[in-house]
Design a protein around this motif. Sequence first.
Motif, PDB file in Angstrom:
ATOM      1  N   ASP A  81       0.846  -0.944   0.117  1.00  0.00           N
ATOM      2  CA  ASP A  81      -0.040   0.010  -0.086  1.00  0.00           C
ATOM      3  C   ASP A  81       0.959   1.360  -0.089  1.00  0.00           C
ATOM      4  O   ASP A  81       0.479   2.131  -0.956  1.00  0.00           O
ATOM      5  CB  ASP A  81      -0.839   0.128   1.295  1.00  0.00           C
ATOM      6  CG  ASP A  81      -1.758   1.323   1.092  1.00  0.00           C
ATOM      7  OD1 ASP A  81      -2.653   1.420   0.116  1.00  0.00           O
ATOM      8  OD2 ASP A  81      -2.044   1.796   2.133  1.00  0.00           O
ATOM      9  N   ILE A  82       1.825   1.429   0.806  1.00  0.00           N
ATOM     10  CA  ILE A  82       2.842   2.479   1.044  1.00  0.00           C
ATOM     11  C   ILE A  82       3.600   2.511  -0.440  1.00  0.00           C
ATOM     12  O   ILE A  82       3.760   3.630  -0.982  1.00  0.00           O
ATOM     13  CB  ILE A  82       3.972   2.249   2.023  1.00  0.00           C
ATOM     14  CG1 ILE A  82       3.079   2.439   3.367  1.00  0.00           C
ATOM     15  CG2 ILE A  82       4.823   3.273   1.984  1.00  0.00           C
ATOM     16  CD1 ILE A  82       3.841   1.789   4.581  1.00  0.00           C
ATOM     17  N   GLY A  83       4.078   1.373  -0.889  1.00  0.00           N
ATOM     18  CA  GLY A  83       4.806   1.257  -2.075  1.00  0.00           C
ATOM     19  C   GLY A  83       4.031   1.920  -3.551  1.00  0.00           C
ATOM     20  O   GLY A  83       4.541   2.627  -4.129  1.00  0.00           O
ATOM     21  N   VAL A  84       2.720   1.525  -3.511  1.00  0.00           N
ATOM     22  CA  VAL A  84       1.973   1.953  -4.617  1.00  0.00           C
ATOM     23  C   VAL A  84       1.648   3.495  -4.670  1.00  0.00           C
ATOM     24  O   VAL A  84       1.786   4.207  -5.712  1.00  0.00           O
ATOM     25  CB  VAL A  84       0.583   1.182  -4.601  1.00  0.00           C
ATOM     26  CG1 VAL A  84      -0.186   1.802  -5.661  1.00  0.00           C
ATOM     27  CG2 VAL A  84       1.009  -0.378  -4.998  1.00  0.00           C
ATOM     28  N   GLN A  85       1.443   3.675  -3.461  1.00  0.00           N
ATOM     29  CA  GLN A  85       1.132   5.300  -3.211  1.00  0.00           C
ATOM     30  C   GLN A  85       2.459   6.223  -3.671  1.00  0.00           C
ATOM     31  O   GLN A  85       2.331   7.139  -4.260  1.00  0.00           O
ATOM     32  CB  GLN A  85       0.766   5.764  -1.920  1.00  0.00           C
ATOM     33  CG  GLN A  85      -0.457   5.273  -1.445  1.00  0.00           C
ATOM     34  CD  GLN A  85      -0.880   5.862  -0.222  1.00  0.00           C
ATOM     35  OE1 GLN A  85      -0.804   6.720   0.349  1.00  0.00           O
ATOM     36  NE2 GLN A  85      -1.327   4.465   0.720  1.00  0.00           N
ATOM     37  N   ARG A  86       3.498   5.652  -3.101  1.00  0.00           N
ATOM     38  CA  ARG A  86       4.968   6.357  -3.242  1.00  0.00           C
ATOM     39  C   ARG A  86       5.323   6.236  -5.002  1.00  0.00           C
ATOM     40  O   ARG A  86       5.797   7.485  -5.329  1.00  0.00           O
ATOM     41  CB  ARG A  86       6.114   5.630  -2.553  1.00  0.00           C
ATOM     42  CG  ARG A  86       7.510   6.385  -2.401  1.00  0.00           C
ATOM     43  CD  ARG A  86       8.297   6.026  -1.529  1.00  0.00           C
ATOM     44  NE  ARG A  86       7.795   6.368  -0.154  1.00  0.00           N
ATOM     45  CZ  ARG A  86       7.846   5.896   0.912  1.00  0.00           C
ATOM     46  NH1 ARG A  86       8.598   4.909   1.155  1.00  0.00           N
ATOM     47  NH2 ARG A  86       7.174   6.617   1.967  1.00  0.00           N
ATOM     48  N   LEU A  87       5.299   5.215  -5.560  1.00  0.00           N
ATOM     49  CA  LEU A  87       5.305   5.085  -6.882  1.00  0.00           C
ATOM     50  C   LEU A  87       4.571   6.303  -7.745  1.00  0.00           C
ATOM     51  O   LEU A  87       5.066   6.842  -8.623  1.00  0.00           O
ATOM     52  CB  LEU A  87       5.156   3.824  -7.355  1.00  0.00           C
ATOM     53  CG  LEU A  87       5.496   3.377  -8.822  1.00  0.00           C
ATOM     54  CD1 LEU A  87       6.966   3.918  -9.085  1.00  0.00           C
ATOM     55  CD2 LEU A  87       5.056   1.759  -9.098  1.00  0.00           C
ATOM     56  N   ALA A  88       3.281   6.196  -7.402  1.00  0.00           N
ATOM     57  CA  ALA A  88       2.312   7.194  -8.099  1.00  0.00           C
ATOM     58  C   ALA A  88       2.702   8.451  -7.752  1.00  0.00           C
ATOM     59  O   ALA A  88       2.785   9.384  -8.627  1.00  0.00           O
ATOM     60  CB  ALA A  88       0.921   6.887  -7.197  1.00  0.00           C
ATOM     61  N   GLN A  89       3.316   8.842  -6.553  1.00  0.00           N
ATOM     62  CA  GLN A  89       3.816  10.173  -6.212  1.00  0.00           C
ATOM     63  C   GLN A  89       5.053  10.431  -6.925  1.00  0.00           C
ATOM     64  O   GLN A  89       5.400  11.665  -7.621  1.00  0.00           O
ATOM     65  CB  GLN A  89       4.145  10.398  -4.572  1.00  0.00           C
ATOM     66  CG  GLN A  89       3.060  10.305  -3.979  1.00  0.00           C
ATOM     67  CD  GLN A  89       2.979  10.222  -2.251  1.00  0.00           C
ATOM     68  OE1 GLN A  89       4.332   9.813  -2.156  1.00  0.00           O
ATOM     69  NE2 GLN A  89       2.043  10.148  -1.368  1.00  0.00           N
ATOM     70  N   VAL A  90       6.076   9.503  -7.169  1.00  0.00           N
ATOM     71  CA  VAL A  90       7.094   9.726  -7.921  1.00  0.00           C
ATOM     72  C   VAL A  90       6.762  10.018  -9.578  1.00  0.00           C
ATOM     73  O   VAL A  90       7.279  10.886  -9.983  1.00  0.00           O
ATOM     74  CB  VAL A  90       8.109   8.521  -7.893  1.00  0.00           C
ATOM     75  CG1 VAL A  90       9.193   8.427  -9.017  1.00  0.00           C
ATOM     76  CG2 VAL A  90       8.513   8.313  -6.347  1.00  0.00           C
TER      77      VAL A  90
END
Length: 260
Positions: A243-252
């Motif tokens: 969940d954290i990783g998907v959000q972070r990739l989207a932010q990047v």
Amino acid sequence: MKAIASGLAVVGLLAGTACTAAEPPAASAPAASATTAERAAPAASPGASGASGTPALTIEQAQAALIDEGDLGVPWTATDGTATWHDGLLKAATGQADCQRLLEALYTDELLGAPAGPQARTALDDGDDAAQLRYQVDASRSADVERTLAWLRTLPRTCGQFTAQTTAAGTEAVQVTDAALPHDLGDARQGLRMTLTAQPTATDAPTTLTLDVAVVRVGDDAIVLTAGALGTLPDGTTEQALDIGVQRLAQVREKGRAQA
């Protein structure tokens, strides 16, 4: 579980900032990443675009999209090296082709095969539970990721139960089941829960590794996660990390579009 924290012994560290293509299980163990391992495949160029028309992920963006110990909290820390169970239980051979492919992919950290573009990796340890989480972000082709997802979905049927011969722990019994992931996690996803139980000798107590495996496609990019522990995995670790990783990739990705 603190009594088995020593199971996370160091068997290899990064020799530099780049890693070479992984060898098959019969060869030496792949190095563990203390922070990140990076590589850029020749198939992708910095200005290339994915199937969606989005510029290809750069190595800097892949690194920025990684999770770290601060995301998961205590007792997770940056890894000291590859967990001993990685070689002991994942370096194994079986006569079933799909099951052998799965074991090799887990052992070499290449569930998606050879990278189509930049790739960044990290690994985290939970010494309290003899657990290790291995996490990577790949610039991939969406069609390639979908093929991997389709294959993973067949494994609870084709490799639901099988035996394999390890190089260090004798014969192990392996069970593969579907692990449901949230439907809103990325654009496509598949998770597996595996248990690998080995009894090296008649007098030894069985050793059981519980392993979560997950691949999530986010546009043309992919997140690959494996989280294993001797015994039981800490509750919610896999879903929290993804969940954290998907959000972070989207932010990047969003930051990259804003700067373009």
